[in-house]
Write a protein that holds these residues in place. Sequence first.
Motif, mmCIF file in Angstrom:
data_model
loop_
_atom_site.group_PDB
_atom_site.id
_atom_site.type_symbol
_atom_site.label_atom_id
_atom_site.label_comp_id
_atom_site.label_asym_id
_atom_site.label_seq_id
_atom_site.Cartn_x
_atom_site.Cartn_y
_atom_site.Cartn_z
ATOM 1 N N LEU A 251 0.850 -1.181 0.000
ATOM 2 C CA LEU A 251 0.000 0.000 0.000
ATOM 3 C C LEU A 251 0.892 1.240 0.000
ATOM 4 O O LEU A 251 1.941 1.254 0.648
ATOM 5 N N HIS A 252 0.470 2.258 -0.723
ATOM 6 C CA HIS A 252 1.203 3.522 -0.678
ATOM 7 C C HIS A 252 0.811 4.262 0.596
ATOM 8 O O HIS A 252 -0.016 5.180 0.585
ATOM 9 N N ALA A 253 1.392 3.827 1.688
ATOM 10 C CA ALA A 253 1.123 4.384 3.013
ATOM 11 C C ALA A 253 2.268 3.991 3.924
ATOM 12 O O ALA A 253 3.071 3.113 3.600
ATOM 13 N N ARG A 254 2.353 4.621 5.054
ATOM 14 C CA ARG A 254 3.368 4.247 6.037
ATOM 15 C C ARG A 254 2.968 2.950 6.716
ATOM 16 O O ARG A 254 1.776 2.653 6.872
ATOM 17 N N ASN A 255 3.975 2.162 7.130
ATOM 18 C CA ASN A 255 3.685 1.005 7.977
ATOM 19 C C ASN A 255 2.944 1.502 9.224
ATOM 20 O O ASN A 255 3.326 2.510 9.828
ATOM 21 N N GLU A 256 1.910 0.794 9.578
ATOM 22 C CA GLU A 256 1.083 1.275 10.687
ATOM 23 C C GLU A 256 0.384 0.119 11.383
ATOM 24 O O GLU A 256 -0.059 -0.828 10.738
ATOM 25 N N ILE A 257 0.311 0.208 12.689
ATOM 26 C CA ILE A 257 -0.579 -0.673 13.448
ATOM 27 C C ILE A 257 -1.311 0.165 14.477
ATOM 28 O O ILE A 257 -0.709 1.014 15.166
ATOM 29 N N SER A 258 -2.611 -0.043 14.554
ATOM 30 C CA SER A 258 -3.435 0.660 15.523
ATOM 31 C C SER A 258 -4.622 -0.219 15.853
ATOM 32 O O SER A 258 -5.330 -0.687 14.960
ATOM 33 N N VAL A 259 -4.833 -0.474 17.131
ATOM 34 C CA VAL A 259 -5.968 -1.271 17.590
ATOM 35 C C VAL A 259 -6.633 -0.500 18.724
ATOM 36 O O VAL A 259 -6.000 -0.215 19.746
ATOM 37 N N GLU A 273 0.817 1.410 21.348
ATOM 38 C CA GLU A 273 1.163 1.385 22.761
ATOM 39 C C GLU A 273 -0.110 1.487 23.579
ATOM 40 O O GLU A 273 -1.016 2.262 23.253
ATOM 41 N N LEU A 274 -0.168 0.701 24.630
ATOM 42 C CA LEU A 274 -1.357 0.687 25.466
ATOM 43 C C LEU A 274 -1.590 2.050 26.108
ATOM 44 O O LEU A 274 -0.716 2.609 26.771
ATOM 45 N N LEU A 275 -2.776 2.580 25.878
ATOM 46 C CA LEU A 275 -3.201 3.857 26.462
ATOM 47 C C LEU A 275 -4.691 3.764 26.740
ATOM 48 O O LEU A 275 -5.473 3.382 25.861
ATOM 49 N N MET A 276 -5.098 4.091 27.940
ATOM 50 C CA MET A 276 -6.509 4.058 28.302
ATOM 51 C C MET A 276 -7.035 5.480 28.412
ATOM 52 O O MET A 276 -6.336 6.384 28.871
ATOM 53 N N VAL A 277 -8.281 5.672 27.978
ATOM 54 C CA VAL A 277 -8.916 6.986 28.006
ATOM 55 C C VAL A 277 -10.224 6.872 28.769
ATOM 56 O O VAL A 277 -11.055 6.014 28.473
ATOM 57 N N ILE A 287 -4.557 7.401 30.597
ATOM 58 C CA ILE A 287 -3.887 6.569 31.587
ATOM 59 C C ILE A 287 -2.970 5.593 30.870
ATOM 60 O O ILE A 287 -3.417 4.820 30.011
ATOM 61 N N GLN A 288 -1.703 5.597 31.209
ATOM 62 C CA GLN A 288 -0.763 4.666 30.599
ATOM 63 C C GLN A 288 -0.211 3.731 31.672
ATOM 64 O O GLN A 288 0.553 4.152 32.548
ATOM 65 N N PRO A 289 -0.613 2.468 31.646
ATOM 66 C CA PRO A 289 -0.140 1.524 32.660
ATOM 67 C C PRO A 289 1.378 1.376 32.627
ATOM 68 O O PRO A 289 2.005 1.478 31.566
ATOM 69 N N GLN A 290 1.939 1.102 33.770
ATOM 70 C CA GLN A 290 3.379 0.865 33.866
ATOM 71 C C GLN A 290 3.629 -0.644 33.778
ATOM 72 O O GLN A 290 3.516 -1.367 34.770
ATOM 73 N N ILE A 291 3.894 -1.118 32.573
ATOM 74 C CA ILE A 291 4.167 -2.535 32.330
ATOM 75 C C ILE A 291 5.412 -2.650 31.470
ATOM 76 O O ILE A 291 5.854 -1.669 30.859
#
Length: 350
Positions: A251-259, A273-277, A287-291
């Motif tokens: 794909l003509h796009a940047r490598n990307e992952i987002s879930v 990266e895990l981030l809670m809202v 909120i970013q857990p410390q793991i």
Amino acid sequence: MTTRVAVIGLGSIAGEHLSAYQQNPNAELVAVCDIDLERAKARADEYGTRATGNVEEILSDAEIDAVSVCVPNTVHAPIAEAALRAGKDVLVEKPMTITVSEAETLVRAVEETGQALQVGYVRRYAPNALVTKRFLDAGEFGDIYSARATLLRTAGNPGGWFGDVELSGGGPLIDLGVHIIDLCWYLMGMPKAVSASGATFAPLGARDNIQNLTRYKAASAARPNTVEDYATAQIRFENGAVLDVDTSFSLHARNEISVRIHGDKGGAEIEPELLMVTERHDTLLHIQPQIDSLGFDFKVGFANQIDHFLKIVRREIPADATAEQGLEMARILTAIYESAKSGSEVKITR
């Protein structure tokens, strides 16, 4: 109790199974099997076990308790079924099958044999997903009504059987998309899918002309390309929730992952990266857990998955990435591909 295991199919992903079994004190790796006997012998030498090119030799060995099935997608079903009926518990790489009928056959085989089948949805077992699941189970995010999953490669067709639709059953949707669809679906509470609308495109091909770029490649040097480059879809569930998916090899796009998942009390971004809202006292909070790893930790994910599977084999816990869940995924993937072909939304029937 030590579980005696064998690995069938010795392509790239098998290395993760082999390493995880070797490092787990509750497993004894007793055999490896591949149609390429020289490859099998090389792996056997590396891991100090025996090699064979004959699946039946593995299945007829009464001392082998369980197998990992790491063969190309189109032969997952027959080998997994034969293993179940030979009295082995089975960890089968994703996707469990490429057709609904094959998936239904495996569901029956599990019911009839009493053996366990676990689908290799490894992203469920990475720390970022495990932490998110604990928060979800505690009701922190409320009811999940929407999710969005993206896994894009700019020039990431692995080649080998991955690019051959006759062996893979499809391209990035069935190879990469299956991971992120399952992860979202799992975190959404696994509601029943009722329809899918999708599109696939193949204008770019394997992009072997691209230079100066290190890329993941299959164990085979062959470079067929009869699969889609890019797939996009929306899946609707009986509770009204929706899941949007985008995935590509080329794909003509940047490598990307987002879930991402979104609920009425909060949400979470699991990748990259895990981030809670959420909100407290009329204030929005990030909120970013410390793991140890906020993203998908490949090695830890596989180690956790293998340890989990060994507990299933020892009957300490039931299988939780079950054949029934593999069947639901087959229904979803089939509906997306059918929708892409027809240009219309496809109802998912049972």
